[in-house]
Design a protein around this motif. Structure first.
Motif, PDB file in Angstrom:
ATOM      1  N   UNK A  59      10.358   7.129 -29.057  1.00 46.02           N
ATOM      2  CA  UNK A  59       9.978   8.190 -29.971  1.00 46.02           C
ATOM      3  C   UNK A  59       9.283   9.432 -29.335  1.00 46.02           C
ATOM      4  N   UNK A  60       9.491  10.534 -29.852  1.00 45.76           N
ATOM      5  CA  UNK A  60       9.119  11.769 -29.378  1.00 45.76           C
ATOM      6  C   UNK A  60       8.400  12.434 -30.720  1.00 45.76           C
ATOM      7  N   UNK A  61       7.113  12.771 -30.333  1.00 47.67           N
ATOM      8  CA  UNK A  61       6.065  13.027 -31.444  1.00 47.67           C
ATOM      9  C   UNK A  61       5.097  13.966 -31.169  1.00 47.67           C
ATOM     10  N   UNK A  62       5.056  15.262 -31.581  1.00 46.59           N
ATOM     11  CA  UNK A  62       4.025  16.117 -31.455  1.00 46.59           C
ATOM     12  C   UNK A  62       2.900  15.671 -32.620  1.00 46.59           C
ATOM     13  N   UNK A  63       1.821  14.910 -32.191  1.00 50.61           N
ATOM     14  CA  UNK A  63       0.707  14.383 -32.933  1.00 50.61           C
ATOM     15  C   UNK A  63      -0.389  15.377 -33.476  1.00 50.61           C
ATOM     16  N   UNK A  64      -0.038  16.718 -33.022  1.00 54.12           N
ATOM     17  CA  UNK A  64      -1.088  17.427 -33.580  1.00 54.12           C
ATOM     18  C   UNK A  64      -2.631  17.502 -33.236  1.00 54.12           C
ATOM     19  N   UNK A  65      -2.958  16.446 -32.152  1.00 54.72           N
ATOM     20  CA  UNK A  65      -4.475  16.464 -31.996  1.00 54.72           C
ATOM     21  C   UNK A  65      -5.008  15.481 -32.978  1.00 54.72           C
ATOM     22  N   UNK A  66      -4.167  14.787 -33.769  1.00 56.07           N
ATOM     23  CA  UNK A  66      -4.776  13.987 -34.778  1.00 56.07           C
ATOM     24  C   UNK A  66      -5.080  12.465 -34.433  1.00 56.07           C
ATOM     25  N   UNK A  67      -5.923  11.789 -34.798  1.00 58.01           N
ATOM     26  CA  UNK A  67      -6.110  10.489 -34.641  1.00 58.01           C
ATOM     27  C   UNK A  67      -5.177   9.345 -35.119  1.00 58.01           C
ATOM     28  N   UNK A  68      -4.933   9.493 -36.513  1.00 58.75           N
ATOM     29  CA  UNK A  68      -4.095   8.662 -37.191  1.00 58.75           C
ATOM     30  C   UNK A  68      -2.544   8.415 -36.578  1.00 58.75           C
ATOM     31  N   UNK A  69      -2.113   9.275 -36.013  1.00 58.59           N
ATOM     32  CA  UNK A  69      -0.783   8.849 -35.255  1.00 58.59           C
ATOM     33  C   UNK A  69      -0.723   7.858 -34.534  1.00 58.59           C
ATOM     34  N   UNK A  70      -1.996   7.655 -33.602  1.00 57.85           N
ATOM     35  CA  UNK A  70      -2.162   6.643 -32.654  1.00 57.85           C
ATOM     36  C   UNK A  70      -2.041   5.352 -33.268  1.00 57.85           C
ATOM     37  N   UNK A  71      -2.573   5.062 -34.604  1.00 54.50           N
ATOM     38  CA  UNK A  71      -2.366   3.648 -35.364  1.00 54.50           C
ATOM     39  C   UNK A  71      -0.994   3.598 -35.810  1.00 54.50           C
ATOM     40  N   UNK A  72      -0.327   4.713 -36.157  1.00 50.15           N
ATOM     41  CA  UNK A  72       0.886   4.555 -36.909  1.00 50.15           C
ATOM     42  C   UNK A  72       2.132   4.081 -35.577  1.00 50.15           C
ATOM     43  N   UNK A  73       1.569   4.701 -34.259  1.00 53.07           N
ATOM     44  CA  UNK A  73       2.454   4.320 -33.294  1.00 53.07           C
ATOM     45  C   UNK A  73       2.482   2.618 -32.936  1.00 53.07           C
ATOM     46  N   UNK A  74       1.353   1.970 -33.268  1.00 55.57           N
ATOM     47  CA  UNK A  74       1.062   0.673 -32.933  1.00 55.57           C
ATOM     48  C   UNK A  74       1.820  -0.221 -33.926  1.00 55.57           C
ATOM     49  N   UNK A  75       2.393   0.261 -35.220  1.00 60.19           N
ATOM     50  CA  UNK A  75       3.206   0.001 -36.111  1.00 60.19           C
ATOM     51  C   UNK A  75       4.664  -0.200 -36.150  1.00 60.19           C
ATOM     52  N   UNK A  76       4.945   0.654 -35.047  1.00 55.50           N
ATOM     53  CA  UNK A  76       6.389   1.164 -34.947  1.00 55.50           C
ATOM     54  C   UNK A  76       7.273   0.054 -33.788  1.00 55.50           C
ATOM     55  N   UNK A  77       8.561  -0.145 -34.042  1.00 61.12           N
ATOM     56  CA  UNK A  77       9.269  -0.715 -33.298  1.00 61.12           C
ATOM     57  C   UNK A  77      10.039  -0.043 -32.356  1.00 61.12           C
ATOM     58  N   UNK A  78       9.247   0.517 -31.387  1.00 62.51           N
ATOM     59  CA  UNK A  78       9.684   1.143 -30.074  1.00 62.51           C
ATOM     60  C   UNK A  78       8.913   0.911 -28.970  1.00 62.51           C
ATOM     61  N   UNK A  79       9.565   1.114 -27.861  1.00 63.10           N
ATOM     62  CA  UNK A  79       9.238   0.638 -26.655  1.00 63.10           C
ATOM     63  C   UNK A  79       8.387   1.922 -25.871  1.00 63.10           C
ATOM     64  N   UNK A  80       8.649   3.167 -25.880  1.00 58.66           N
ATOM     65  CA  UNK A  80       8.162   4.253 -25.397  1.00 58.66           C
ATOM     66  C   UNK A  80       7.951   5.301 -26.429  1.00 58.66           C
ATOM     67  N   UNK A  81       6.828   5.966 -26.319  1.00 59.00           N
ATOM     68  CA  UNK A  81       6.562   7.095 -26.999  1.00 59.00           C
ATOM     69  C   UNK A  81       6.313   8.289 -26.075  1.00 59.00           C
ATOM     70  N   UNK A  82       6.962   9.657 -26.365  1.00 55.93           N
ATOM     71  CA  UNK A  82       6.663  10.675 -25.778  1.00 55.93           C
ATOM     72  C   UNK A  82       5.947  11.720 -26.557  1.00 55.93           C
ATOM     73  N   UNK A  83       4.633  11.981 -26.179  1.00 56.65           N
ATOM     74  CA  UNK A  83       3.738  12.433 -27.093  1.00 56.65           C
ATOM     75  C   UNK A  83       3.603  13.837 -26.707  1.00 56.65           C
TER      76      UNK A  83
END
Length: 272
Positions: free
Chosen positions: A4-28
């Protein structure tokens, strides 16, 4: 392997979303330190949390997160230009993070998270522009340290470059030419642009006046005056070594229902 590649805009909620996704690696990109309730479940690169701008309200940087035990990740230490020697030098702290990933059945390759921050021209110009292509070129220069031969390297690089693909601001040929030099340099390094492009993502509707009708761009960013439904610009891109490119599929998760809690949508990247 799902990345996954994602600009998370310095927000906290995207971290919680990451934990629910079926991906191996996140590029943030624009990642702030994860909240305590999820930090123990996400394995992150060991880089510190710098503050690139003195006016920034919180620490943020590019980051690479390991989200699955199905993969092995070896992070590559990045240092300042003065301290890096023959290692990985990063011109601007927080704009590039790299790691080597491997999984059963997939030959190891490098992944890179990239971010090109906005800059203003020198005060003497009297200009009110904000520009990012200079920052993008610095990122490309830093990335080139990971390439040691003309062909045969295996690198996947993705992120928010804050530039446009195939056109300029409001249809400007001048900006189209400036932005095109970034894609040309990546191509010259052996890292062609691989998406996302339609049909792997929803295209803007209504069609933006600045966008050529033949464009396959998919919007990945919306301003404060827009919503995911009205987003028009693609600022996030995926590049891959020619040896990898045929095995890479990039898709923008930019339907309104799947956009996520950031002003940028997520890019889903599959490497087979």
């Amino acid at each position: 392997m799902k990345i996954l590649s994602w600009n998370v805009a310095r927000r906290q909620e995207p971290w919680r979303v990451l934990g629910e996704m079926d991906v191996e690696v996140a590029l943030l990109q624009e990642a702030s330190q994860p909240p305590r309730d999820v930090a123990s479940r996400i394995e992150l690169d060991p880089a510190p949390w710098p503050k690139p701008y003195a006016r920034a309200s919180q620490h943020w940087r590019t980051a690479i997160a390991k989200l699955s035990q199905r993969v092995s990740v070896e992070w590559i230490e990045a240092k300042s230009l003065d301290a890096a020697g023959d290692g990985l030098a990063v011109s601007h702290a927080g704009t590039l993070t790299a790691a080597r990933v491997s999984a059963p059945g997939i030959e190891p390759f490098l992944v890179v998270s990239m971010y090109a921050p906005w800059r203003r021209p020198h005060a003497m110009t009297g200009s009110r522009w904000i520009v990012s292509d200079a920052s993008a070129h610095r990122v490309v220069s830093d990335l080139s340290a990971l390439i040691g031969r003309q062909s045969g390297h295996r690198i996947l690089a993705a992120g928010d470059l804050n530039i446009l693909h195939g056109h300029g601001e409001h249809g400007s040929p001048y900006w189209a030419s400036r932005y095109g030099t970034v894609f040309d340099r990546m191509e010259a390094l052996g890292l062609p642009f691989v998406g996302p492009q339609a049909p792997h993502g929803r295209q803007a509707d209504p069609w933006p006046r600045e966008l050529p009708r033949e464009s396959r761009n998919v919007p990945t960013f919306h301003t404060n005056r827009q919503t995911p439904e009205t987003a028009t610009r693609q600022l996030d891109f995926v590049f891959a070594s020619r040896e990898l490119a045929g095995s890479v599929r990039a898709r923008a998760l930019n339907e309104p229902a799947e956009w996520g809690p950031s002003d940028h949508c997520r890019l889903e990247i599959e490497v087979s």
